[in-house]
Design a protein around this motif. Structure first.
Motif, mmCIF file in Angstrom:
data_model
loop_
_atom_site.group_PDB
_atom_site.id
_atom_site.type_symbol
_atom_site.label_atom_id
_atom_site.label_comp_id
_atom_site.label_asym_id
_atom_site.label_seq_id
_atom_site.Cartn_x
_atom_site.Cartn_y
_atom_site.Cartn_z
ATOM 1 N N SER A 32 -12.683 -1.621 5.280
ATOM 2 C CA SER A 32 -11.655 -1.042 4.424
ATOM 3 C C SER A 32 -10.950 0.089 5.165
ATOM 4 N N THR A 33 -9.909 0.625 4.554
ATOM 5 C CA THR A 33 -9.191 1.732 5.188
ATOM 6 C C THR A 33 -10.127 2.916 5.438
ATOM 7 N N ARG A 34 -10.984 3.213 4.475
ATOM 8 C CA ARG A 34 -11.887 4.355 4.646
ATOM 9 C C ARG A 34 -12.922 4.077 5.730
ATOM 10 N N GLU A 35 -13.400 2.840 5.821
ATOM 11 C CA GLU A 35 -14.355 2.501 6.876
ATOM 12 C C GLU A 35 -13.695 2.587 8.253
ATOM 13 N N LEU A 36 -12.454 2.165 8.339
ATOM 14 C CA LEU A 36 -11.724 2.276 9.611
ATOM 15 C C LEU A 36 -11.515 3.742 9.969
ATOM 16 N N MET A 37 -11.221 4.564 8.974
ATOM 17 C CA MET A 37 -11.036 5.996 9.237
ATOM 18 C C MET A 37 -12.302 6.598 9.838
ATOM 19 N N ARG A 38 -13.456 6.234 9.272
ATOM 20 C CA ARG A 38 -14.712 6.786 9.783
ATOM 21 C C ARG A 38 -15.053 6.223 11.164
ATOM 22 N N SER A 39 -14.883 4.913 11.340
ATOM 23 C CA SER A 39 -15.294 4.261 12.584
ATOM 24 C C SER A 39 -14.415 4.649 13.768
ATOM 25 N N TYR A 40 -13.113 4.793 13.521
ATOM 26 C CA TYR A 40 -12.182 5.031 14.618
ATOM 27 C C TYR A 40 -11.654 6.456 14.650
ATOM 28 N N GLY A 41 -12.000 7.250 13.652
ATOM 29 C CA GLY A 41 -11.533 8.632 13.632
ATOM 30 C C GLY A 41 -10.037 8.747 13.482
ATOM 31 N N VAL A 42 -9.448 7.874 12.631
ATOM 32 C CA VAL A 42 -7.999 7.878 12.448
ATOM 33 C C VAL A 42 -7.660 8.312 11.027
ATOM 34 N N ALA A 43 -6.380 8.575 10.811
ATOM 35 C CA ALA A 43 -5.907 8.977 9.496
ATOM 36 C C ALA A 43 -5.781 7.758 8.590
ATOM 37 N N MET A 44 -5.671 8.020 7.271
ATOM 38 C CA MET A 44 -5.513 6.949 6.297
ATOM 39 C C MET A 44 -4.286 6.091 6.608
ATOM 40 N N ALA A 45 -3.170 6.733 6.979
ATOM 41 C CA ALA A 45 -1.949 5.978 7.266
ATOM 42 C C ALA A 45 -2.151 5.013 8.430
ATOM 43 N N THR A 46 -2.893 5.437 9.459
ATOM 44 C CA THR A 46 -3.136 4.582 10.622
ATOM 45 C C THR A 46 -4.012 3.390 10.242
ATOM 46 N N ALA A 47 -5.063 3.639 9.457
ATOM 47 C CA ALA A 47 -5.944 2.554 9.027
ATOM 48 C C ALA A 47 -5.190 1.558 8.153
ATOM 49 N N THR A 48 -4.357 2.072 7.243
ATOM 50 C CA THR A 48 -3.560 1.196 6.376
ATOM 51 C C THR A 48 -2.582 0.371 7.197
ATOM 52 N N LYS A 49 -1.984 0.987 8.204
ATOM 53 C CA LYS A 49 -1.026 0.292 9.064
ATOM 54 C C LYS A 49 -1.702 -0.851 9.812
ATOM 55 N N ALA A 50 -2.952 -0.640 10.253
ATOM 56 C CA ALA A 50 -3.682 -1.688 10.974
ATOM 57 C C ALA A 50 -3.940 -2.884 10.068
ATOM 58 N N LEU A 51 -4.392 -2.628 8.828
ATOM 59 C CA LEU A 51 -4.656 -3.737 7.905
ATOM 60 C C LEU A 51 -3.360 -4.449 7.524
ATOM 61 N N THR A 52 -2.275 -3.690 7.389
ATOM 62 C CA THR A 52 -0.976 -4.303 7.094
ATOM 63 C C THR A 52 -0.558 -5.238 8.220
ATOM 64 N N ALA A 53 -0.742 -4.801 9.475
ATOM 65 C CA ALA A 53 -0.384 -5.636 10.618
ATOM 66 C C ALA A 53 -1.220 -6.912 10.652
ATOM 67 N N LEU A 54 -2.502 -6.817 10.332
ATOM 68 C CA LEU A 54 -3.367 -8.004 10.317
ATOM 69 C C LEU A 54 -2.963 -8.959 9.202
ATOM 70 N N ARG A 55 -2.565 -8.413 8.040
ATOM 71 C CA ARG A 55 -2.086 -9.272 6.955
ATOM 72 C C ARG A 55 -0.793 -9.959 7.353
ATOM 73 N N ARG A 56 0.084 -9.223 8.031
ATOM 74 C CA ARG A 56 1.357 -9.789 8.451
ATOM 75 C C ARG A 56 1.156 -10.948 9.423
ATOM 76 N N GLU A 57 0.130 -10.868 10.250
ATOM 77 C CA GLU A 57 -0.178 -11.952 11.180
ATOM 78 C C GLU A 57 -0.876 -13.119 10.480
ATOM 79 N N GLY A 58 -1.268 -12.915 9.234
ATOM 80 C CA GLY A 58 -1.959 -13.974 8.508
ATOM 81 C C GLY A 58 -3.424 -14.078 8.842
#
Length: 310
Positions: A32-58
């Motif tokens: 999830s976004t929160r798990e990505l934030m903890r694992s990668y040390g990124v902000a909520m916006a960055t984690a959300t952007k990553a999941l959005t990109a993966l959804r866009r790729e299908g």
């Protein structure tokens, strides 16, 4: 000197590689976004952007009650045409990527030109203005979800309800991948995008074949499309709210408990209180669930109209 790769792309590459290697299989939950934030040390916006990109790729898809999971049938990433895409195609694709990642408010001709490495005025050789760009983006977004045309699948085959379910779910998929498109769509001044208009044609033909007069069929088609869009306008709003507050829906509701108690202590809302007493899992507020509930009820209503010949 090498450009520094944005953090969200590193997350996308890591999850994409896991899917390709079979470490993450269809149906497996991705962080999830929160798990990505903890694992990668990124902000909520960055984690959300990553999941959005993966959804866009299908590669991933949302699943109510579970979270984001690996898609059952990941779409292949389209190969570039020889010599690269045409300039207008590049502009539209870049605009869609920008709106997907940062929302429609972040899209401007100046920023788009900078992302493409072009002078702003160069864009105007290909698109008249931002309104035309939004029209082209909408047409391209709906073009990703073509209506079926095999024998038995088109408006001349199958039953009307199955056909309307098909178009509604395809539209929902468009908005899921591109939440900004719900903001662009209008029912008083709709964008004249051929790929979107095909959905109207599909509904009109299906309902007319079932015996509904065309004017009534047009109202029905608009009602159906407006239900899908009405659910979808919450997608981008919710994503922005989560980024701004750092709270998901459950966490936000938890923070509202004191205010809820103050409002309901007056005794004016007994039904609301009885519902609250059933517990937090009594009602599923996921947008996918609300979409499916509303779709079924709308189709039930149209079936009743067709039975009485209205």
């Amino acid at each position: 000197m090498h450009a520094i790769e944005p953090p969200y792309l590193r997350i996308v590459a890591r999850i994409r590689a896991g899917i390709a290697a079979g470490e993450l299989r269809p149906g497996d939950r991705v962080p999830s976004t929160r798990e990505l934030m903890r694992s990668y040390g990124v902000a909520m916006a960055t984690a959300t952007k990553a999941l959005t990109a993966l959804r866009r790729e299908g590669l991933v898809e949302p699943r109510p009650g579970v979270g984001t999971v690996v898609a059952r049938r990941p779409r292949a990433r389209p190969a570039a045409a020889p010599g690269g895409p045409a300039p207008l195609d590049r502009i539209v694709a870049a605009a869609i990527r920008m709106a997907d990642a940062d929302g429609l408010a972040a899209l401007s001709m100046r920023r788009l030109a900078a992302a493409l490495g072009l002078p702003t005025m160069t864009l105007y050789r290909h698109v008249t203005n931002k309104e035309e760009l939004l029209l082209l983006m909408t047409d391209a977004a709906f073009g990703e979800a073509p209506l079926p045309h095999r024998d038995g699948d088109g408006p001349a085959g199958g039953d009307w309800r199955a056909r309307l379910e098909t178009t509604a779910r395809l539209q929902w998929g468009v908005y899921r991948r591109h939440p900004w498109a719900a903001e662009v769509m209008s029912f008083t001044r709709p964008p004249l995008a051929a790929n979107a208009m095909a959905h109207t044609e599909w509904c009109l033909t299906a309902l007319e074949a079932a015996g509904m007069p065309l004017p009534r069929a047009m109202h029905a088609a608009m009602m159906l499309a407006n239900h899908v869009r009405g659910c979808a306008v919450n997608l981008e709003w919710e994503a922005n709210a989560e980024q701004d507050t750092g709270l998901d829906n459950v966490q936000w509701f938890t923070e509202q408990e004191a205010r809820f108690a103050r409002i309901t202590s007056s005794g004016r809302f007994p039904a609301v209180m009885r519902l609250a007493a059933l517990g937090p899992d009594a009602v599923d507020y996921e947008l996918d669930t609300l979409f499916e509930f509303g779709l079924a009820r709308l189709l039930d209503g149209l079936a009743a109209l067709l039975r009485v010949g209205a």
